[in-house]
Design an enzyme around this catalytic site. Structure first.
Site, PDB file in Angstrom:
ATOM      1  N   ASP A  13     -26.369  35.534-126.002  1.00  0.00           N
ATOM      2  CA  ASP A  13     -26.466  35.712-127.451  1.00  0.00           C
ATOM      3  C   ASP A  13     -27.198  37.013-127.762  1.00  0.00           C
ATOM      4  OD1 ASP A  13     -25.305  33.241-127.570  1.00  0.00           O
ATOM      5  OD2 ASP A  13     -27.050  32.193-128.383  1.00  0.00           O
ATOM      6  N   GLY A  39     -24.497  29.796-125.789  1.00  0.00           N
ATOM      7  CA  GLY A  39     -23.180  29.202-125.532  1.00  0.00           C
ATOM      8  C   GLY A  39     -23.307  27.716-125.832  1.00  0.00           C
ATOM      9  N   GLU A 137     -15.082  26.393-126.904  1.00  0.00           N
ATOM     10  CA  GLU A 137     -15.248  27.844-126.691  1.00  0.00           C
ATOM     11  C   GLU A 137     -14.603  28.290-125.384  1.00  0.00           C
ATOM     12  OE1 GLU A 137     -19.471  28.603-127.102  1.00  0.00           O
ATOM     13  OE2 GLU A 137     -19.288  28.822-129.254  1.00  0.00           O
ATOM     14  N   THR A 217     -22.700  15.937-138.775  1.00  0.00           N
ATOM     15  CA  THR A 217     -24.023  16.508-139.049  1.00  0.00           C
ATOM     16  C   THR A 217     -23.940  17.362-140.312  1.00  0.00           C
ATOM     17  OG1 THR A 217     -23.578  18.367-137.565  1.00  0.00           O
ATOM     18  CG2 THR A 217     -24.713  16.472-136.610  1.00  0.00           C
ATOM     19  N   ASP A 243     -34.668  29.272-137.362  1.00  0.00           N
ATOM     20  CA  ASP A 243     -33.409  29.681-136.729  1.00  0.00           C
ATOM     21  C   ASP A 243     -32.628  28.418-136.338  1.00  0.00           C
ATOM     22  OD1 ASP A 243     -31.359  30.687-135.192  1.00  0.00           O
ATOM     23  OD2 ASP A 243     -32.637  31.729-133.755  1.00  0.00           O
ATOM     24  N   ALA A 247     -29.052  24.092-132.905  1.00  0.00           N
ATOM     25  CA  ALA A 247     -29.516  22.815-133.472  1.00  0.00           C
ATOM     26  C   ALA A 247     -28.468  21.720-133.218  1.00  0.00           C
ATOM     27  CB  ALA A 247     -29.775  22.963-134.964  1.00  0.00           C
ATOM     28  N   ASP A 249     -26.040  21.779-131.020  1.00  0.00           N
ATOM     29  CA  ASP A 249     -25.832  21.591-129.574  1.00  0.00           C
ATOM     30  C   ASP A 249     -26.905  20.674-128.985  1.00  0.00           C
ATOM     31  OD1 ASP A 249     -23.817  23.492-129.888  1.00  0.00           O
ATOM     32  OD2 ASP A 249     -25.148  25.145-129.350  1.00  0.00           O
ATOM     33  N   ARG A 281     -37.971  26.857-134.045  1.00  0.00           N
ATOM     34  CA  ARG A 281     -38.231  27.907-133.049  1.00  0.00           C
ATOM     35  C   ARG A 281     -37.082  28.909-133.053  1.00  0.00           C
ATOM     36  NH1 ARG A 281     -39.537  23.863-127.965  1.00  0.00           N
ATOM     37  NH2 ARG A 281     -41.573  23.134-128.689  1.00  0.00           N
TER      38      ARG A 281
HETATM   39  O1  RIB Z   1     -24.157  26.784-131.238  1.00  0.00           O
HETATM   40  C1  RIB Z   1     -24.862  27.959-130.966  1.00  0.00           C
HETATM   41  C2  RIB Z   1     -24.145  28.775-129.930  1.00  0.00           C
HETATM   42  O2  RIB Z   1     -22.880  29.146-130.445  1.00  0.00           O
HETATM   43  C3  RIB Z   1     -24.834  30.073-129.581  1.00  0.00           C
HETATM   44  O3  RIB Z   1     -25.760  29.943-128.536  1.00  0.00           O
HETATM   45  C4  RIB Z   1     -23.668  31.009-129.282  1.00  0.00           C
HETATM   46  O4  RIB Z   1     -23.580  31.414-127.958  1.00  0.00           O
HETATM   47  C5  RIB Z   1     -22.410  30.270-129.742  1.00  0.00           C
HETATM   48  O5  RIB Z   1     -21.695  29.790-128.695  1.00  0.00           O
END
Ligand code: RIB
Length: 305
Positions: A13, A39, A137, A217, A243, A247, A249, A281
Site C-alpha cells: 500500500d 491487500g 482482488e 457492514t 484510518d 477495517a 478485512d 490506528r
Molecule cells: O481493504 C484494504 C486493502 O484494500 C488495502 O490494504 C489495499 O491493499 C487494498 O487491497
C-alpha cells in the site's frame, strides 16, 4: 484455535494523507507518505493469525523488493507463506486517506497470476483447513475454482466479494458466509443500501438466495447480520477514526476466527472490537491488534457499562 486458509491478494500500500481528496484535474498537497503491507487477503490472514489461529495463504507476490517485504510481513505475523509464489511485480494499492476514510486504486500485479493451476499446487493447504476465505482482488476464475475445491472438500467457505467487478453469481453456490459493505451490497443488488433499514432488506435478499450467513457492514454505523432467520443490527463501537484501511478485512478475519466458538452475536461484537482498534490506528496490516488487545478493549467496554 481454527485452521484458516486465505486464498487471495497481497499488495504493497502506497499511502498518502490529505485534507481532502483531489477531484479530476486538481492537484492537492498530501503528507505522511508511507509504504505499508496490505491487500485484502493479506489483511484478513494477518487478523486471523494475530488472533491466534493457524493461518495459511495461497497467492502471489512479485519477484521484487516489495514481494520479499510482503512475504516477510505475513511470516512475522504468524501466517504460513509456503503457498505464496513470487511472480513478476507485486500488487500495488495507491491509497488516499482523508478524514479517517480512504479511496483506493489497485494495480493487481502478481495477484493476477493466481490461477486455478497455482491453487492446485497448494491444495494441501485447503485440505488441512476448516475455513477458507476469499476476496476478489485475484482473478475470478481462480477464486471460483478454489471456492468449488474448498466446498467439495467439505470446508466452510467465506466470500468477501470486493472489488465487486470480479463477482460471478455462480460463487453463491459455494458460499457459506457472505460479507459485504454497504457500497458493495448496493452495487450487487442494484438497490440503495445507505442505512440499517435498507441493509436489513439487502440481508434478507441474500438469505432468500440460500446463503446461510450474511453480514453487511456499514462502517461507523455498525452492521446488519442474521442469526438463523432473524435479521439483526449491531451498533459500532465509537472510537476516534484516523484510518479505515483494513477495517473490513480485520472484521472478516476476526469473525471467521470466532463465530463457532462464541456464536454469531458475540463473534460480531468481537469482530467489531477488532475493526474499531484498526480504525483508530494508521495503516493496513500494521494496525491489526493482537487477541490480548481485543480482549482488553472489550473488557474496558464491559467495565464502563
Ligand atoms: O481493504 C484494504 C486493502 O484494500 C488495502 O490494504 C489495499 O491493499 C487494498 O487491497
Amino acid at each position: 484455535m481454527k485452521k484458516i486458509c486465505v486464498v487471495g491478494s497481497i499488495n504493497m500500500d502506497l499511502v498518502i494523507e490529505t485534507n481532502y481528496p483531489p477531484v479530476m484535474g486538481e492537484t492537492v498537497f498530501g503528507n505522511n507518505f508511507k509504504t505499508v503491507p496490505g491487500g485484502k487477503g493479506a489483511n484478513q490472514a494477518v487478523a486471523a493469525a494475530k488472533l491466534e489461529n493457524d493461518v495459511s495463504f495461497i497467492g502471489a507476490v512479485g519477484d521484487d523488493m516489495f514481494g520479499a517485504k510482503l512475504k516477510e510481513n505475513l511470516k512475522n505475523s504468524g501466517v504460513d507463506v509456503s503457498g505464496i509464489e513470487n511472480i513478476g511485480t507485486s500488487g500495488i494499492a495507491m491509497i488516499i486517506v482523508s478524514g479517517g476514510d480512504n479511496t483506493i486504486i489497485l494495480e493487481g500485479g502478481a495477484n493476477q497470476s493466481v490461477t486455478p493451476q497455482l491453487v492446485d499446487r497448494y491444495v494441501e493447504l485447503i485440505k488441512e483447513c476448516d475455513i477458507c476465505i476469499f476476496q476478489l482482488e485475484i482473478s475470478s476464475d481462480a477464486v471460483l475454482y478454489a471456492m468449488k475445491t474448498a466446498k467439495d472438500l467439505g470446508k466452510y467457505v467465506v466470500l468477501n466479494p470486493t472489488p465487486v467487478t470480479g463477482f460471478i453469481p455462480k460463487m453463491f453456490e459455494y458460499t457459506d458466509i457472505f460479507v459485504v459493505n454497504e457500497h458493495e451490497a448496493s452495487a450487487l443488488l442494484d438497490i440503495s443500501v445507505n442505512n440499517a433499514d435498507e441493509a436489513k432488506i439487502a440481508c434478507q435478499m441474500y438469505l432468500d438466495k440460500g446463503i446461510k450467513q450474511v453480514i453487511i457492514t456499514l462502517g461507523s454505523n455498525g452492521c446488519v447480520y442474521n442469526v438463523g432467520n432473524e435479521v439483526k443490527y449491531a451498533e459500532a463501537f465509537k472510537v476516534d477514526a484516523v484510518d479505515s484501511t483494513a477495517a473490513g478485512d480485520s472484521f472478516i478475519g476476526a469473525f471467521c476466527a470466532e463465530f463457532d466458538n462464541l456464536g454469531v452475536d458475540e463473534a460480531i461484537r468481537y469482530a467489531q472490537a477488532t475493526s474499531a482498534i484498526v480504525v483508530s490506528r494508521k495503516g493496513a496490516s500494521v494496525s491489526i491488534p493482537t487477541k490480548n488487545e481485543v480482549e482488553k478493549f472489550l473488557s474496558c467496554i464491559n467495565n464502563s457499562k
